[in-house]
Design an enzyme around this catalytic site. Sequence first.
Site, PDB file in Angstrom:
ATOM      1  N   GLU A 115     -58.577 -48.285 -37.117  1.00  0.00           N
ATOM      2  CA  GLU A 115     -58.618 -49.095 -38.331  1.00  0.00           C
ATOM      3  C   GLU A 115     -57.276 -49.807 -38.521  1.00  0.00           C
ATOM      4  OE1 GLU A 115     -61.077 -49.531 -40.495  1.00  0.00           O
ATOM      5  OE2 GLU A 115     -62.469 -47.827 -40.283  1.00  0.00           O
TER       6      GLU A 115
ATOM      7  N   GLU B 254     -64.749 -58.068 -40.597  1.00  0.00           N
ATOM      8  CA  GLU B 254     -63.497 -57.371 -40.309  1.00  0.00           C
ATOM      9  C   GLU B 254     -62.739 -58.128 -39.224  1.00  0.00           C
ATOM     10  OE1 GLU B 254     -64.507 -53.254 -39.649  1.00  0.00           O
ATOM     11  OE2 GLU B 254     -65.380 -53.051 -41.649  1.00  0.00           O
TER      12      GLU B 254
END
Length: 506
Positions: free
Chosen positions: A413, A245
Amino acid sequence: MAERSQTAPEAGSDVGNDDAIGGNVSKYMVFPSGYCGQPKKGHLIFDACFESGNLGRVDQVSEFEYDLFIRPDTCNPRFRVWFNFTVENVKESQVREIVEIFSVVLRVIFNIVNFSKTKSLYRDGMAPMVKSSSRPKWQRLPPKNVYYYRCPDHRKNYVMSFAFCFDREEDIYQFAYCYPYTYTRFQHYLDSLQKRNMDYFFREQLGQSVQQRQLDLLTITSPDNLREGAEQKVVFITGRVHPGETPSSFVCQGIIDFLISQHPIARALREHLVFKIAPMLNPDGVYLGNYRCSLMGFDLNRHWLDPSPWAHPTLHGVKQLIIQMYNDPKTSLEFYIDIHAHSTMMNGFMYGNVFEDEGRFQRQAIFPKLLCQNAEDFSYSSTSFNRDAVKAGTGRRFLGGLLDHTSYCYTLEVSFYSYIIGGSTAAVPYTEEAYMKLGRNVARTFLDYYRLNPMVEKVAIPMPRLRNEKPPPYKYPLLRGPASNYPNGKRDKKSSVNHKDPSNSF
């Protein structure tokens, strides 16, 4: 696409083909089936034996088509998403050959055939990243050249195919799932900050990974806040617990860059708060090119309940520090924010916790509402608060159950692909700079949260553009400060420390 040989091994399944992938390809030259001569131009060379590289296998379908297999995370075959590899030794005909019947340039087609996820932003226009030795800046491929579909040739697994025209014979081309951000880049970045000798920036080694890589802890605050006996309001931020990520690192760097700057807002934040930042919780996974797991195959963000000092040493070190701060009567641990990237949703957004105390639940919503005002790419409508059982071992859930009602824990996020600005339907692809801008806006939002505007010098300050989407109005006033502001006061910290699953208390 060319028809595959019926005798070739079937690809894209969880059984058989992935079992044969033991590591990354290393300067692997692909020869046509039955070819016995000398290597020559046009026999493509694939390589992923470099930091954060990932490509486990290559099957040639034809001269202009290749099936590519992602190497699963080390010690865990379940996760196959991140890829990062190079291609070289292209030949002129692969670059500019013209098919007169159709009058088009022949492109090479790459099929990534063994993704472990079925849902993907590739369905919504996301495209792989590419750069080359003569053009070192990462760019997204045109979405029109990318296809995501269920493929009958690969047991109906989802396949991402992209067409690419090699336009420079001598170049080495690199393809990746998203903008890479390596452990080495991170270390060079911190080294450069350390050399500036800022009296409000402190770097220490909190621990080491299984492979003896550094777990760095940064402290950013005014030196006065660190003097003996000083009370501290702490904001704790972590990133890259999931190594693939990579947007997490860009957001985190944006936060750091802003907090150490001479911007009046940054100076006010340093005077009022202590920022503790562990930007890379999984340095082994980052280095190895894993998507979700550590060297030993653990999803570290499911082991907060009881991290092992030998199997999860970085997580264990961070958890021990947080508990130590929580038990310090001079320290108020006000925020914990864990930064991630999302593979199926747009924009930036947050996950928060669910509490039976309605007042605490409403106060928890204040920060994301303020962030929505400051960051055009942050969506409050996508923000949610939950207590899913599968999330019980995450940092947000565990610390939300451990810490008292004056502390708020979030997962931040950000999309791997793009954001949609309020009032528009067009997706704006994220760039490295856009990710870092979100980080800067996260830092700025603490000024609004703590109402520190009077502390900011009366100078012209370029403030972030307001988002068109208006956040929901506040139901409760902002309450921070002494424990007497709260209905039941601040409970005894030491008596509240509980290493069991906090979800049992809901």
